[in-house]
Scaffold this motif. Sequence first.
Motif, short mmCIF file in Angstrom:
data_model
loop_
_atom_site.label_atom_id
_atom_site.label_comp_id
_atom_site.label_asym_id
_atom_site.label_seq_id
_atom_site.Cartn_x
_atom_site.Cartn_y
_atom_site.Cartn_z
N ILE A 17 0.84 -1.21 0.00
CA ILE A 17 0.00 0.00 0.00
C ILE A 17 0.87 1.25 0.00
CG2 ILE A 17 -1.69 1.32 1.33
CD1 ILE A 17 -2.80 -1.36 2.33
N LEU A 18 1.93 1.25 0.82
CA LEU A 18 2.82 2.41 0.88
C LEU A 18 3.50 2.64 -0.46
CD1 LEU A 18 4.34 4.59 2.50
CD2 LEU A 18 6.05 2.85 3.04
N ASN A 19 3.97 1.59 -1.08
CA ASN A 19 4.66 1.71 -2.37
C ASN A 19 3.74 2.29 -3.43
OD1 ASN A 19 6.44 1.29 -4.57
ND2 ASN A 19 7.33 -0.46 -3.53
N THR A 20 2.54 1.73 -3.52
CA THR A 20 1.57 2.21 -4.51
C THR A 20 1.18 3.66 -4.24
OG1 THR A 20 0.70 -0.05 -4.66
CG2 THR A 20 -0.63 1.71 -5.61
N SER A 21 0.95 3.98 -2.98
CA SER A 21 0.53 5.34 -2.62
C SER A 21 1.64 6.35 -2.90
CB SER A 21 0.12 5.40 -1.15
OG SER A 21 -0.92 4.50 -0.88
N PHE A 22 2.87 5.98 -2.57
CA PHE A 22 3.98 6.91 -2.76
C PHE A 22 4.18 7.22 -4.24
CE2 PHE A 22 8.46 7.90 -3.45
CZ PHE A 22 8.66 8.91 -2.52
N ILE A 23 4.18 6.19 -5.07
CA ILE A 23 4.35 6.41 -6.51
C ILE A 23 3.22 7.28 -7.05
CG2 ILE A 23 4.41 5.29 -8.77
CD1 ILE A 23 5.61 2.84 -7.38
N GLY A 24 1.98 6.97 -6.66
CA GLY A 24 0.84 7.73 -7.16
C GLY A 24 0.84 9.17 -6.69
N LEU A 25 1.09 9.40 -5.40
CA LEU A 25 1.05 10.77 -4.87
C LEU A 25 2.21 11.60 -5.39
CD1 LEU A 25 0.00 10.09 -1.17
CD2 LEU A 25 -1.36 11.20 -2.95
N PHE A 26 3.41 11.02 -5.44
CA PHE A 26 4.56 11.76 -5.95
C PHE A 26 4.34 12.17 -7.40
CE2 PHE A 26 8.69 12.64 -7.64
CZ PHE A 26 9.42 13.16 -6.57
N THR A 27 3.84 11.23 -8.20
CA THR A 27 3.60 11.52 -9.61
C THR A 27 2.49 12.56 -9.78
OG1 THR A 27 4.24 9.24 -10.15
CG2 THR A 27 3.06 10.48 -11.85
N PHE A 28 1.45 12.49 -8.95
CA PHE A 28 0.36 13.46 -9.04
C PHE A 28 0.86 14.87 -8.72
CE2 PHE A 28 -2.84 15.92 -6.67
CZ PHE A 28 -3.75 16.14 -7.70
N PHE A 29 1.61 15.01 -7.62
CA PHE A 29 2.09 16.35 -7.25
C PHE A 29 3.14 16.86 -8.23
CE2 PHE A 29 0.29 15.26 -3.05
CZ PHE A 29 -0.49 16.40 -2.88
N HIS A 30 3.90 15.96 -8.82
CA HIS A 30 4.83 16.36 -9.88
C HIS A 30 4.05 16.96 -11.05
CE1 HIS A 30 7.84 14.90 -13.21
NE2 HIS A 30 7.71 16.21 -13.18
N TRP A 31 2.99 16.29 -11.47
CA TRP A 31 2.18 16.80 -12.56
C TRP A 31 1.50 18.11 -12.18
CZ3 TRP A 31 -3.14 17.57 -12.36
CH2 TRP A 31 -3.73 17.99 -13.57
N LEU A 32 0.92 18.17 -10.97
CA LEU A 32 0.16 19.35 -10.56
C LEU A 32 1.04 20.58 -10.39
CD1 LEU A 32 -2.58 20.53 -9.60
CD2 LEU A 32 -1.92 19.85 -7.27
#
Length: 314
Positions: A17-32
């Motif tokens: 869960i941590l791995n999936t969440s970290f990749i998703g959140l980091f990528t989202f904030f990078h895009w935003l």
Amino acid sequence: MSDSSFRFKNLFLPYLILNTSFIGLFTFFHWLLCIYLRWFTPTESMIIYGLPLITCQWPVLIFIMPRLRFLKLEPDSGRGNPTGFYFLLAIFGLCVPTIFAQKYLIVRTDRLTELQSVSQVAQKPLTRYYKIKDFYACKKQATVYSTHFISGDHKENFGVEIYFACPAYASPKDTITNNLDLVKTNIVVLKPIAWLGIKYQELVKNQGHESNDAEIDRFTDDVYLRFSTKNLQEFNYLERMDNSGPYQAYLAAINTSRNIQLNKALIFEAYGEGFEPGSRADFYLLFCLISFLIIQGVWLAMVYKAGLAEEYRT
């Protein structure tokens, strides 16, 4: 609850869960923040490598390391501290897929901006790739920066790099009217508005100071001959350089003939092949998924390999 279920629920599932969440959140904030809003514009190497490596340590320390108390991890005089190995493995597992995810995001969101003239670049939001109809790189006004280095585990390699920076105009006649003038306003504005960078490099065997000096002379003569016959107008699209190693070298080339040291300039590299970012994006996405699955498999094997602490055994 069986030992296997306990390991899965308390050690593997939280990391998944941590791995999936970290990749998703980091990528989202990078895009935003960096792509959509452009509130934060770090260098590409920083956003791809630096920030994932720095930020991934904290969630591992907070959410994963306390759970290692469930395992019987005793220091081994021959192998060192196993807790440290689990920590490094957890960081590696978060960092590597995140790096490939950022590469995928950058390539996938890049678009080819088509312009009539190079003078229009400053009138629109900057993108990474351009196709410009009126783009004339003046070879006669090119500036040069060269460097050499020794590399290899045993210093067995000797490398030479030569960077040409050619001022870019809308047409050849602009080279007379502009003449590489610098205009001072609130910020330093360079005329021409852009530069075309051409890089030549060679890596040979390190044979000592005298041989290396001779190699520099030979390579320099060869590069100047190749540059003099190169058609700078033959390309399919341009890539805008970010604040990375080649960019700094091109900037150093520009500054070799300037009375003022520029902190930034709009520099392009030209490519002759077709613009196809989709294939590279698919490559990065594939490696993101493969690395993610491999690391999850390794983590699963490691948490099942170690014994449970006495108080958590059933």
